[in-house]
Each structure stands twice: as structure tokens, then as C-alpha cells.
Design an enzyme around this catalytic site. Structure first.
Site, mmCIF file in Angstrom:
data_model
loop_
_atom_site.group_PDB
_atom_site.id
_atom_site.type_symbol
_atom_site.label_atom_id
_atom_site.label_comp_id
_atom_site.label_asym_id
_atom_site.label_seq_id
_atom_site.Cartn_x
_atom_site.Cartn_y
_atom_site.Cartn_z
ATOM 1 N N LYS A 44 0.724 -1.149 -0.173
ATOM 2 C CA LYS A 44 -0.040 0.158 -0.021
ATOM 3 C C LYS A 44 0.806 1.361 -0.065
ATOM 4 O O LYS A 44 0.349 2.616 -0.296
ATOM 5 C CB LYS A 44 -1.026 0.051 1.284
ATOM 6 N N ASP A 45 2.187 1.081 0.352
ATOM 7 C CA ASP A 45 3.003 2.475 0.130
ATOM 8 C C ASP A 45 2.784 3.075 -1.334
ATOM 9 O O ASP A 45 3.115 4.143 -1.429
ATOM 10 C CB ASP A 45 4.335 2.048 0.521
#
Length: 458
Positions: A44-45
Site C-alpha cells: 500500500k505504500d
């Protein structure tokens, strides 16, 4: 000098790792794309930075603003890191089924976390979707990225994850598998890969309690498919805009238990300490691969996050035992122990008024080292062990003439007949040297460390 200007510049270019043990009996090559190498330890970064930079470019997020998002934890971590690098504040809403570790991590990096109930509909004002939207309306200069419907989510994977996989497999990838939650990972990556080679097969991993698989196969949004499940970060009870079913060829559903067991196997057998939904992705991918992969095929599976998020859940044996998830370990129960014990007749006890000297004789006569103590009506009111007697006699030899009630310890704990050896052993310690159990006839039996050892070795 070789350095990065900020932590967000380290996102991406995560490694592909060949799996060698959990793939036994499966043809082809299975490669894991290990996303916990990102600075926030998850896939998700990638979308966090892309969504923020998209909002900045559109002028909807200005300096000093607040980022508000509903998250299962990983997107929040990515957004928090990006916010630190860019100078924004963060508020995250989370469902109460998420692990405590995820909540603590977000707070550790300066975010405010609002915990919301899980078992409510998405449009309920208490849901984490609704609370995030409300906060966005109430707080000036705030951004609600909405990872579910924000197409920057898909774009992040189309421009980074897909090209990385194509490059690192030298264009030889034939199959791609990933869990489906918001849809951005699988759809952005699949779109890019299919543009390079339309023959790439995309397998979406869903969970029981989610709507995706049936919707793909029938076109029906069946609310009867929706029910609570435990796995975090996979499946949905809505249809996010980022889920493009046209680029997902097949769906496989995975249970909470199978996902948890596979995550633990990846840690033990492959050295990949991954999160719960990683177990979902790998279990589902291997199930599909077992029937469909050929010798020359190459499948890449996304492993989204790190195991530290789940130390209190799937990596905690007691939690796994409580949920019936402990894998392939058949422990004997308290019932088995009392059935198999030799001479498992009436329980030997001591009256509380018996002297310590008399108690020593009883222990020696029966060859035991611990014994329950009863009152005049036969109720168990304490316990006595040879180590307790020895320590008291060393302190004061006259103790031998005192009644047991003066030196006894607290009663041994009662346990259920169906408790397994692993649970029983965790209950025996320095302060509790044995356990008691009642059978169906309400007769009381004692279980000692020696009994547990015998059960484990016989």
C-alpha cells in the site's frame, strides 16, 4: 554519495523470491513479489504516494492539510509515511477486527486512529467508510483519498508493480495472482501485463464472506454472500471502482483458516514472515496452479505485507488454538489423559486439618508430589506440593506439626475435558503445579506435568 531525499523515495522495486517448499508437487515456477520490502512494510505504500501526489496536482490538497482515510491498516501506514515526508496530518478510520499491532503502528507514526464497528453495513453512519467521509466534510483542508474508488490506486500499480514484474521476469511471466480488496493491485498490474502479453492469466484471490467471486461469475451482487470474516485486507462487501473484472480471469476463494496456516508455512518453510492476506494469496494461487500450471509456466504472486502486523493473531498459538486454526497438530485432550492414566480411580486428597508430617507420609505412600486439599465437606480449598513443604521446613522445622491449612497453596485450576495438551501445558507454571478436571460423572481427576509429558510421547 548514494542516498534518498526522503523515505518515500525508497518505495518500489521489491524483489521476486522463488518458492521452493510450499510449492511441492506443483509444476512450473512460483515467484513471490515480497512487498514488505517497502518502507511501510506493505504494497500500500505505492498507492499512498500516488494518491497524495494526484491530489496535490489537482489542487485538492494544500500545505498543512489533513489526510483522512478508511483503512485496514496498511494504506494508513503508507499515507502516514508520505504525510511525514510532505508535512500533512493524518486521521484514519479502521474496523475493530483489525489487529492491535496495526492500530499501534499508525499511532506510533503520529496518526490519529478512530476505531469503528465491523459488523455494520457500509452505509451505516458508524462504519469506517461513513466515519471517514463525515470527518472529511467536517475538517477544512482535508483529503479523503478513498482508496476504493480513487483510480490513482490502480494507476500506481500500472506504472510501478506491473513494469517491475515484467522487467524482473524478462517478460516470461505467464500467470499473475493477487488478493482482491480495493482492486488496485491486481487490476493495475494485470492491465499492464496483459498489454505486454494478452496471454497472461490473472487470478484474483477472494475470501468467504466477500462478494467478488460470485459477481465475476454471475454478474449478481448477492448480499447473501456477505458475512463476517477474520482475514484483514482482502475481500469486500462493496464493489470498489478500482475492481475491473475484465482484467481478472479467475477467482479463487480461501478460508480464514487456510490463509492463516499458509502464512505460517511461508514463515517457517520459506523464511518469508508475511501477513494474513499473504497466506490467502498464496494458498489460492497454489490451489489454482496445482490444476493449471505447466512445466514452463511462471506465476508471480503478490505478498502484500509483513507478519509484524499479526503477532497477536495468526502468529500467536493461543489465538490460533482459540479459533480452531492450529494446523495439522493433533494434540490429546484432558479427556484422553484421564482415560489413559493408570489407576485413574478416586482422586487422592488431604484434609485441611492433617498435619504436614502426615501429608508427607501420604505423598510418599502414593508416590506423588502434589495433592489437592479439602475442607470438612470435601470441597477443594487448596493444594500442597512437595516443593512447598520442603521450602517451609527449611525456613521453620516446627512446621511439620502444623495443619496443612497453614502452609497450603491456592487450589489447582480446573480445566475443561476438551482442552488440548498444548493449552494445558501453558496453564502449568511455578504457581500452579497441576490441573484438575471433572469427567462426565463429575468425578475430579488431577493432571500433572508428568501426565502431559506421557501424553506427548505416547
Amino acid at each position: 554519495m548514494n542516498y534518498y531525499n526522503s523515505i518515500i523515495d525508497t518505495i518500489g522495486n521489491t524483489p521476486l523470491v522463488k518458492l521452493n517448499k510450499v510449492t511441492k508437487g506443483i509444476r512450473g515456477t512460483i515467484l513471490a513479489k515480497v512487498e514488505y520490502f517497502n518502507p511501510g512494510n506493505s504494497v500500500k505504500d505505492r498507492i499512498a504516494v500516488t494518491m497524495i501526489e494526484d491530489a496535490e496536482a489537482r489542487g485538492v490538497l494544500k500545505p498543512g492539510g489533513t489526510i483522512i482515510e478508511g483503512t485496514s491498516g496498511n494504506t494508513g501506514m503508507g499515507l502516514a509515511l508520505a504525510a511525514i515526508g510532505k508535512g500533512y496530518k493524518c486521521i484514519f478510520t479502521m474496523a475493530d477486527k483489525q489487529s492491535k499491532e496495526k492500530i499501534d503502528i499508525l499511532r506510533a507514526v503520529g496518526a490519529e486512529v478512530v476505531v469503528c464497528p465491523t459488523n455494520v453495513s457500509p452505509d451505516d453512519p458508524r462504519s469506517y467508510y461513513s466515519v471517514a467521509k463525515r470527518l472529511n466534510q467536517e475538517i477544512p483542508n482535508s483529503l479523503y483519498p478513498n482508496q476504493y474508488d480513487n483510480m490513482a490506486n490502480t494507476a500506481a500499480h500500472y506504472t510501478t508493480t506491473g513494469p517491475e514484474i515484467w522487467r524482473d521476469t524478462d517478460g516470461r511471466i505467464t500467470h499473475f495472482a493477487a488478493g482482491v480488496g480495493t482492486g488496485g493491485t491486481i487490476c493495475g498490474t494485470s492491465k499492464f501485463l496483459k498489454e505486454q502479453n494478452p496471454g497472461v492469466v490473472s487470478v484474483g484471490i477472494d475470501t468467504y464472506g466477500s462478494v467478488f467471486k460470485k459477481y465475476k461469475e454471475t454478474g449478481e451482487f448477492d448480499e447473501g454472500e456477505i458475512y463476517p470474516y477474520l482475514t484483514e485486507g482482502i475481500g469486500e462487501d462493496i464493489l470498489p471502482k478500482n475492481v475491473d473484472f475484465s482484467v481478472i480471469d479467475h477467482f479463487v476463494k480461501v478460508t480464514d483458516k487456510d490463509a492463516a496456516i499458509m502464512a505460517r508455512r511461508l514463515s517457517r518453510e520459506e523464511g518469508l514472515f508475511v501477513g494474513w492476506s499473504c497466506g490467502s494469496a498464496m494458498h489460492g494461487a497454489l490451489e489454482w496452479a496445482r490444476e493449471n500450471l505447466k512445466d514452463d509456466d511462471i506465476m508471480v504472486v503478490i505478498l502484500p505485507d509483513h507478519g509484524t502486523r499479526y503477532l497477536g493473531k495468526i502468529y500467536n498459538d493461543a489465538w490460533m488454538q482459540d479459533h480452531g486454526f492450529l494446523e495439522n497438530r493433533q494434540f490429546k485432550t484432558a479427556r484422553d489423559i484421564i482415560i489413559n492414566k493408570n489407576g485413574s480411580g478416586a482422586l487422592t486428597t488431604l484434609g485441611k486439618n492433617v498435619t504436614v508430617s502426615q501429608a508427607i507420609q501420604v505423598l510418599n505412600r502414593h508416590g506423588i508430589s502434589q495433592i489437592p486439599v479439602t475442607d470438612d465437606e470435601g470441597h477443594i480449598v487448596g493444594s500442597l506440593t512437595d516443593s512447598t513443604i520442603l521450602n517451609r521446613l527449611i525456613e521453620d522445622p516446627t512446621v511439620k506439626d502444623q495443619p496443612v491449612s497453614e502452609v497450603m497453596d491456592k487450589p489447582f485450576k480446573f480445566v475443561g475435558l476438551n482442552n488440548t495438551v498444548d493449552v494445558l501445558s501453558s496453564l502449568i507454571d511455578r504457581d500452579n503445579k497441576a490441573l484438575l478436571v471433572r469427567d462426565e460423572a463429575q468425578h475430579v481427576h488431577i493432571i500433572t506435568q508428568a501426565d502431559l509429558l506421557a501424553a506427548m510421547t505416547n
